[in-house]
Design an enzyme around this catalytic site. Structure first.
Site, PDB file in Angstrom:
ATOM      1  N   HIS A   1       0.693  -1.136  -0.044  1.00 24.52           N
ATOM      2  CA  HIS A   1      -0.114  -0.008   0.044  1.00 24.52           C
ATOM      3  C   HIS A   1       0.704   1.231  -0.058  1.00 24.52           C
ATOM      4  CE1 HIS A   1      -3.240  -2.579   0.564  1.00 24.52           C
ATOM      5  NE2 HIS A   1      -2.953  -3.153   1.902  1.00 24.52           N
TER       6      HIS A   1
ATOM      7  N   HIS B   1       5.184   6.803   6.696  1.00 28.16           N
ATOM      8  CA  HIS B   1       4.868   6.283   5.324  1.00 28.16           C
ATOM      9  C   HIS B   1       4.503   7.396   4.421  1.00 28.16           C
ATOM     10  CE1 HIS B   1       1.150   6.504   7.415  1.00 28.16           C
ATOM     11  NE2 HIS B   1       0.505   6.650   6.235  1.00 28.16           N
TER      12      HIS B   1
ATOM     13  N   HIS C   1       2.592   8.922   0.524  1.00 28.37           N
ATOM     14  CA  HIS C   1       0.982   8.795  -0.214  1.00 28.37           C
ATOM     15  C   HIS C   1       1.568   9.691  -1.442  1.00 28.37           C
ATOM     16  CE1 HIS C   1      -1.287   6.738   2.404  1.00 28.37           C
ATOM     17  NE2 HIS C   1      -0.901   7.532   3.632  1.00 28.37           N
TER      18      HIS C   1
ATOM     19  N   HIS D   1       3.342  10.900   6.103  1.00 27.52           N
ATOM     20  CA  HIS D   1       2.594  10.875   7.347  1.00 27.52           C
ATOM     21  C   HIS D   1       3.530  10.272   8.501  1.00 27.52           C
ATOM     22  CE1 HIS D   1      -1.643  10.811   5.262  1.00 27.52           C
ATOM     23  NE2 HIS D   1      -0.793  11.979   5.160  1.00 27.52           N
TER      24      HIS D   1
ATOM     25  N   THR E   1      -6.423   7.059   7.303  1.00 29.42           N
ATOM     26  CA  THR E   1      -6.845   7.365   5.921  1.00 29.42           C
ATOM     27  C   THR E   1      -6.794   5.948   5.140  1.00 29.42           C
ATOM     28  OG1 THR E   1      -4.398   7.862   4.858  1.00 29.42           O
ATOM     29  CG2 THR E   1      -5.769   9.862   5.680  1.00 29.42           C
ATOM     30  N   THR E   2      -6.431   4.801   5.931  1.00 31.87           N
ATOM     31  CA  THR E   2      -6.791   3.534   5.364  1.00 31.87           C
ATOM     32  C   THR E   2      -7.546   2.617   6.284  1.00 31.87           C
ATOM     33  OG1 THR E   2      -4.742   3.202   6.718  1.00 31.87           O
ATOM     34  CG2 THR E   2      -4.563   3.680   4.425  1.00 31.87           C
TER      35      THR E   2
END
Length: 246
Positions: free
Chosen positions: A84, A111, A113, A130, A197-198
């Site tokens: 992801h 991590h 995005h 994040h 957000t996941t």
């Protein structure tokens, strides 16, 4: 604000570490964000929650927020491709943290995005980092750093040089990472209450979005997006009356 229990926080953090093969949610196709709430009963909040992240930061209220205090040390970092995102694990024997609301929030992982998940006046940035923190009460706080295309980021190169290309691949970088160099010098921020957000999209997460972006080169951005094979950002969610303060 809804408070995270220690158990819920542990569940949430485990979701960040789940591999694509162990979870059927995704960013495209039948597992895309618009279907997350229907994939599993545990993900229902993705669909029904009223304080979901990310958001579009537009109208804000001035609350004279105190300066964000980050206490990060240099050290080795373990990188994982979980299918992801590219996620960096905790450093060995350190207690990296931020001070917020008079409490210490310890860094759990960070991590990336691309493009950014949060937007500013409708603008998407090239990438968003994040940094996920947890306090002793089990509550979560995410510090978000935006990146726009420009000059190459030297500190990011230390991670990108060993970016794992295969899902579930784990690599430890050899040079020590200075995490402070991945934050802007001016740490002015917007703050709001939101969610992961996941999946499971758990709410009660304090969001700190730094207002000043860093840069990464087009080549650095391309390497990340090529490794991920697709965008890995959840679309912005309705505010439902929430106030964004700065």
């Amino acid at each position: 604000m809804t408070h995270f229990t220690g158990k819920a926080a542990l569940l949430a953090l485990s979701i960040f570490s789940a591999s694509a093969s162990a979870s059927h949610w995704s960013y495209e196709g039948e597992g895309a964000p618009e279907y997350w709430g229907e994939l599993d009963e545990a993900y229902k909040t993705c669909q029904t929650g009223m304080n979901q992240s990310p958001i579009n930061i537009d109208s804000t209220a001035n609350a004279h927020l105190s300066q964000l205090q980050a206490h990060y040390s240099e050290g080795p970092v373990s990188l994982t491709n979980n299918g992801h995102t590219i996620q960096a694990g905790e450093k060995n024997d350190t207690r990296d943290s931020i001070t917020l609301d008079g409490k210490a929030w310890t860094l759990q992982q960070f991590h990336f995005h691309s493009p950014s998940e949060n937007t500013v006046h409708g603008k998407k940035y090239a990438m968003e980092m994040h940094l996920v923190h947890k306090n002793t009460e089990g509550e979560l706080a995410v510090v978000a750093v935006m990146f726009e295309k420009g000059a190459a980021n030297a500190e990011l190169n230390k991670l990108w040089a060993v970016m794992p290309g295969q899902v579930d691949q784990n690599i430890t970088i050899k040079p020590d990472l200075n995490l402070n160099a991945l934050l802007p010098k001016d740490k002015t921020y917007w703050r709001f209450s939101g969610s992961l957000t996941t999946p499971p999209c758990s709410e009660g997460v304090t969001w700190i979005v730094l207002q000043h972006p860093l840069t990464l080169s087009p080549a650095q951005l391309e390497k990340f997006t090529h490794t991920m094979h697709h965008d890995n950002n959840r679309p912005v969610q309705p505010l439902h009356g929430r106030v964004i303060v700065e």
